[in-house]
Design a protein around this motif. Structure first.
Motif, PDB file in Angstrom:
ATOM      1  N   LEU A   1       0.899  -1.169   0.225  1.00 36.35           N
ATOM      2  CA  LEU A   1       0.019  -0.103  -0.044  1.00 36.35           C
ATOM      3  C   LEU A   1       0.680   1.319   0.143  1.00 36.35           C
ATOM      4  CD1 LEU A   1      -2.870  -0.873   2.668  1.00 36.35           C
ATOM      5  CD2 LEU A   1      -2.778  -0.950   0.102  1.00 36.35           C
ATOM      6  N   LEU A   2       1.876   1.088   0.898  1.00 30.61           N
ATOM      7  CA  LEU A   2       2.975   2.432   0.973  1.00 30.61           C
ATOM      8  C   LEU A   2       3.440   2.597  -0.421  1.00 30.61           C
ATOM      9  CD1 LEU A   2       4.355   2.015   4.497  1.00 30.61           C
ATOM     10  CD2 LEU A   2       3.040   3.896   3.498  1.00 30.61           C
ATOM     11  N   GLN A   3       3.770   1.549  -1.288  1.00 30.08           N
ATOM     12  CA  GLN A   3       4.624   1.981  -2.522  1.00 30.08           C
ATOM     13  C   GLN A   3       3.379   1.816  -3.747  1.00 30.08           C
ATOM     14  OE1 GLN A   3       8.172   0.154  -2.864  1.00 30.08           O
ATOM     15  NE2 GLN A   3       8.237  -0.690  -0.688  1.00 30.08           N
ATOM     16  N   MET A   4       2.358   1.884  -3.696  1.00 29.99           N
ATOM     17  CA  MET A   4       1.513   1.946  -4.656  1.00 29.99           C
ATOM     18  C   MET A   4       1.604   2.891  -5.657  1.00 29.99           C
ATOM     19  SD  MET A   4      -2.512   1.082  -4.587  1.00 29.99           S
ATOM     20  CE  MET A   4      -2.591  -0.510  -4.002  1.00 29.99           C
ATOM     21  N   ASN A   5       1.953   2.365  -7.144  1.00 34.16           N
ATOM     22  CA  ASN A   5       2.332   3.136  -8.243  1.00 34.16           C
ATOM     23  C   ASN A   5       1.558   2.946  -9.414  1.00 34.16           C
ATOM     24  OD1 ASN A   5       3.689   1.173  -8.713  1.00 34.16           O
ATOM     25  ND2 ASN A   5       5.758   2.095  -9.059  1.00 34.16           N
TER      26      ASN A   5
END
Lengths: 360, 309, 357
Positions: free
Chosen positions: C341-345
């Motif tokens: 979730l923190l790295q969703m791109n």
């Protein structure tokens, strides 16, 4: 009875010109005090907290110096250009280019040892800033373009270019998508005075101030710069090569602003980030001008202005005022300094309308 | 969804997005034409935006708000006029100080108005014109403040090129010495131009808080004052070209937002850079002295005037 | 003057007599560092509302804030100054303060630091955030039900994972109640710029959207939708005042409960460094009251989903979830980890728009 205010040029400078800045601040503080009082704050307490915050402790003092470093470097650059009546308001853009140059080196040669890497970064920052300064200089020299306009345009271009890079090609792949580059390797971080954030940029700034003083008052080019600034027509008659001097001065001016960018990015932030500069390049214009374009005075004024910015924190922390109050005070102080400045070259004459008109 | 209506709507949006910049740029044009550079546009716009909103919120009358915004902008510009014209202070520094001051004052006084709604100008379709094909959609289905700018553009052009006061303004900006010798009041002319600049910047700010949105938010100009400065140069100090420049700038923004809405990815920052690069290029092309005279770059811009020096 | 003198004497006597009590009566200073001005009516405004409710809830607490603190140039100095001036707890409320917070915390081991939205911690640094994507998903459910043209416009600020995650959650919600829906995303590339946000909303309305949602700071897009008779979904704060008719719902921050609980824990000595990522139903994130246009059947549906989220019977990013190209990114039965979730791109299927690379 109508009174009219008029200005008369002084034939010789008054002895108390050096006291003018102090006098104007002495007038600005009560004016700011009125605003503070209206806002329901004790002005005396507020000013005391500001002064203590900026100069009252070793820590505050060191932070004031940290804040002064980019102002000093860019302010010197602006002062030099203004000396020859080149209104370079592009220090902000030149500062950004300097940061880009330094970052490019730091990201592309991360394995170099510090004694090799840092001089390379300094050179890259200087040359990038110089190149950015040379564009409006060239346009002025060969095409007669007003430099106020071109340097202003170049600021927007530089900032957007940096944004393009940090949001795009230079974005840290491990940065969770945030607009900044990868952190610099430790070798790219400027040397710091132990126990503080004061970094090598200060040494660069002081050295630059000294070199500029030598350049201006001990060299042929410096003489030419000063003559062009005092009387461009006379300089032309004397056969001075104004185009050449302009290009040289703007290379130096832009380069110094570029070093300010380097000092922020390698001395303080450790990576290139969106929002690199909170307008240092513009504040530098104020610094240069308050210092009457004198390199040594730029050193002093940048520390004072750094103190004003750092002390402004205390208005929020100790007095509970919003940051906008700091802006109001800054604006007021500048207005008063600007207003008083005129007295250095003119006498203010208040007289009854119609009388003694013949004097002017 | 058909393409043609969307193109019309995009052009209409260009007019809307260009309007706040147009107000401020026309004002700055007057100041610069008289030889006074005012970098305080952003500050004057912010004060105008706040005062316009405050007044409207208190009285419920946007026209009153507009008036107050204009007055507030004028008052702020008076500081610049006094410092740079009467006291011959450095115009660049004074303008920068004005922006700092205006940002501070508007933010400080605006605190109680955050998150408070007010009635602003409603969209008002102009009766006959609004029904015209093409032109109607692009120009006549906006709010009253947009319509206010239409007469301003030819008015400023006429004033500048076809009237005595306009000639005086240009003379003062071009060569204050000669203007003074001809009996033109240099200081008075410059005062009036700078104040006009403040008035219009105030209106430009009010466009943001009364027409575009109906709310006050700190720093809501988001750099439009600086863009207005660029547009004056882009439009080479000519009211018509400045208007085109403002609409072009609005158009670039309107178009890129709509292309995005259609799913087209764009290199935004490079796109945002183009107007500035283009401005420099325009200036380079138009550098020859004859051209410079024709486009009317004021030669005395930024230089204080003192008689007999 | 006399009264003041008398008060000092009395205070002194009290302090002598009741030394221990007097000490605990001394207000506890709590500092807040904001990245924007309080007057942004968005992110910083919401944190400041939280600060105010903290002061109201705990009388023994005195708060200080410093606003518009540049992440690179000024953050370290401001955080240090707060620590030096006796602030016992310091909240740093922007992702960009992460490294700086850790650095300053190393020098002030007796001060508790709380950094919002980051992931680096140490003994005296905790991190906190709210699962805003859950609230955003719920608002998406409403939007999906309310659109008639199956075209929802979404105004997004800056392309970072947090914003992408919340946008995705909104689209997942909208497509759950209406699989035909397309969510068109427009970036304004600024955290706040009300005029550009308005024009972004106008552009989306021009291409046929009949619901406008936003993640920008200001309620300008919701107001723009109202002006043209469309529905609006707000973000940050309740946008209903700016669109009395067309406001559907807003996904809002409410930091107050978290700030109160944290300060209570610090005072009681029970606080320890941890990663707080509060889900919906516990504070920090929630929904503002529904607008008049929302029928009760939709409200029931949303409240049921909300209950599922609270009870853990369901989560927003549960597979299968496809990206825009139709590729499965989260497999059936899988749940996205916090790390993911923190790295969703990437955007989920059904979003029209691109993420600038």
């Amino acid at each position: 009875m109508t009174l009219s205010l008029s200005l008369e040029k002084r034939l010789e400078p008054t002895p108390w010109v050096p006291l003018l800045p102090a006098l104007s601040v002495a007038l600005a503080l009560p004016a700011g005090g009125v605003v503070l009082a209206i806002a329901g704050t004790n002005p005396w307490e507020a000013y005391k907290e500001m002064a203590l915050g900026a100069f009252g402790s070793l820590y505050g003092l060191s932070e004031t110096v940290v804040k002064a470093i980019p102002l000093l470097l860019a302010g010197l650059g602006v002062a030099l250009a203004f000396r020859m009546l080149f209104w370079n308001i592009g220090a902000e853009g030149q500062l950004h280019l300097g940061a880009l140059g330094a970052t490019w080196v730091a990201l592309n040669a991360p394995d170099l040892p510090a004694p090799l890497l840092q001089p390379l970064m300094i050179l890259a920052a200087f040359f990038a800033g110089a190149a950015w300064g040379l564009i409006p200089a060239t346009l002025k020299v060969y095409a007669g373009l007003n430099e106020i306009i071109t340097t202003l345009m170049m600021n927007y271009i530089a900032i957007l270019w940096m944004d393009f890079l940090v949001y795009g090609p230079w974005k840290d792949p491990h940065g969770f998508g945030f607009p900044f580059t990868a952190p610099f390797p430790p070798a790219a971080r400027l040397l710091k005075l132990p126990g503080s954030r004061i970094h090598l940029g200060l040494a660069l700034g002081l050295a630059a101030a000294g070199l500029l003083a030598v350049l201006l008052w001990r060299t042929r080019v410096g003489y030419e710069i000063r003559i062009i600034g005092l009387n461009p027509r006379a300089a032309r008659y004397a056969g001075m090569n104004i185009p050449k001097v302009t290009l040289l001065v703007l290379a130096l001016s832009g380069g110094l602003a570029g070093l300010a960018g380097l000092s922020e990015v390698a001395g303080i932030q450790g990576r290139l980030k969106h929002g690199l500069s909170p307008g240092y390049g513009y504040t530098a214009i104020i610094v240069a001008w308050l210092a009457r374009l004198n390199p040594w005075a730029v050193v002093g004024v940048s520390v004072l202005l750094g103190g004003l910015l750092v002390g402004g924190d205390m208005l929020q922390i100790a007095m509970g005022l919003p940051v906008t109050m700091t802006y109001i005070l800054q604006g007021l102080i500048l207005f008063f300094v600007l207003g008083m400045e005129v007295l250095s070259g003119y006498r203010l004459i208040l007289r009854r309308r119609g009388s003694s008109r013949a004097k002017t | 969804m058909e393409l043609w209506p969307l193109i019309l709507l995009t052009l209409a949006a260009a007019v809307r997005a260009g309007t706040p910049i147009l107000f401020a740029a026309l004002g700055e044009l007057m100041a610069e034409r008289s030889g006074v550079l005012n970098l305080g546009v952003e500050g004057m716009m912010l004060v105008g935006a706040l005062v316009g909103f405050m007044t409207t919120q208190k009285t419920g009358e946007p026209w009153l708000g507009l008036l107050a915004a204009g007055l507030a902008g004028t008052m702020v510009s008076l500081i610049h006029a006094f410092l740079t014209i009467t006291l011959r202070a450095n115009q660049v520094v004074s303008g920068l100080a004005l922006t700092i001051f205006g940002t501070g004052v508007s933010g400080f006084l605006g605190k109680p108005y955050i998150g408070v709604p007010a009635e602003g100008f409603p969209p008002t379709r102009v009766s006959v014109f609004g029904d015209l094909p093409l032109v109607g959609t692009i120009f006549f289905q906006h709010d009253p403040m947009v319509y206010l700018t239409y007469p301003l553009i030819p008015l400023f052009w006429f004033l500048l090129y076809r009237t005595r006061p306009g000639l005086n303004v240009r003379a003062v900006g071009e060569s204050p010495e000669s203007a003074d010798a001809m009996g033109v009041g240099v200081a008075l002319t410059r005062y009036l131009c700078v104040l006009a600049g403040g008035l219009l910047a105030g209106l430009g700010g009010a466009y943001l808080s009364l027409a575009y949105t109906h709310m006050w938010i700190e720093n809501m100009t988001a750099g439009r004052g600086w863009i207005a400065l660029a547009i004056v140069i882009f439009g080479t100090w000519d009211p018509v070209r400045v208007a085109l420049g403002a609409y072009l700038f609005g158009g670039v923004q309107a178009l890129q937002l709509r292309l995005q809405a259609l799913g087209v990815g764009l290199p935004t920052y490079l796109l945002m850079m183009t107007p500035y690069v283009f401005t420099v290029l325009v200036l380079v092309v138009a550098t020859r002295e004859t051209v410079r005279r024709r486009i009317g770059a004021p030669a005395a811009l930024g230089i204080p005037y003192a008689r007999g020096e | 003057m006399k009264g003041k003198w008398l008060a000092t004497v009395i205070a002194g006597l009290l302090a002598l007599g009741l030394g221990v009590t007097a000490r605990s009566q001394e207000p506890m200073k709590v500092g807040f560092v904001y990245v924007g001005p309080v007057g942004d009516y968005g992110w910083t405004y919401a944190h400041d509302q939280g600060r105010k409710s903290l002061e109201k809830a705990l009388p023994g607490v005195k708060t200080t804030y410093v606003e518009s603190v540049a992440e690179g140039a000024d953050a370290e100095r401001v955080i240090t100054e707060l620590a030096r001036t006796g602030h016992k707890v310091i909240f740093t409320t922007s992702y960009g303060y992460m490294d700086t917070t850790i650095k300053v915390a190393e020098q002030f081991s007796n001060v508790v630091f709380l950094h919002c939205s980051g992931y680096k911690r140490r003994e005296n640094v905790g991190t906190y955030f709210g699962r805003m994507y859950q609230a955003s998903y719920l608002s998406g459910l409403v939007a999906g039900k309310m659109t008639r043209k199956n075209l929802i416009g979404y105004v997004a600020p800056i392309p970072i994972p947090e914003v992408i995650r919340i946008t995705n959650a909104f689209a997942l919600g909208a497509r759950e109640t209406n699989p035909q829906v397309k969510v068109h995303v427009v970036w304004t590339n600024a955290w706040y710029d009300p005029a550009t946000e308005t024009e972004a909303a106008n552009g989306l309305l021009d291409i046929g959207a009949d619901v406008i949602a936003t993640q920008s700071d200001s309620p300008a897009p919701v107001q723009a939708a109202e002006k043209r008779g469309a529905y609006g979904v707000g973000y940050n704060s309740d946008a209903s005042k700016f669109a009395p008719k067309g406001h559907l719902v807003s996904a809002v921050w409410d930091w107050g409960p978290y700030y109160v609980e944290t300060i209570k824990a610090v005072k009681a000595g029970t606080w320890k460094s941890e990663d707080v990522w509060w889900p919906i139903g516990t504070g920090i994130v929630g929904l503002a009251p529904y607008g008049p246009a929302v029928p009760s059947s939709v409200k029931t549906l949303v409240e049921k989903r909300k209950e599922d989220l609270i009870q853990g019977r369901f989560d927003v990013f549960w597979g299968p979830i496809k990206d825009q190209s139709g590729k499965i990114r989260i497999a059936r039965g899988q749940k996205a980890t916090d790390e993911e979730l923190l790295q969703m791109n990437w955007f989920v299927e059904g979003i029209v728009g691109t993420i600038p690379k």
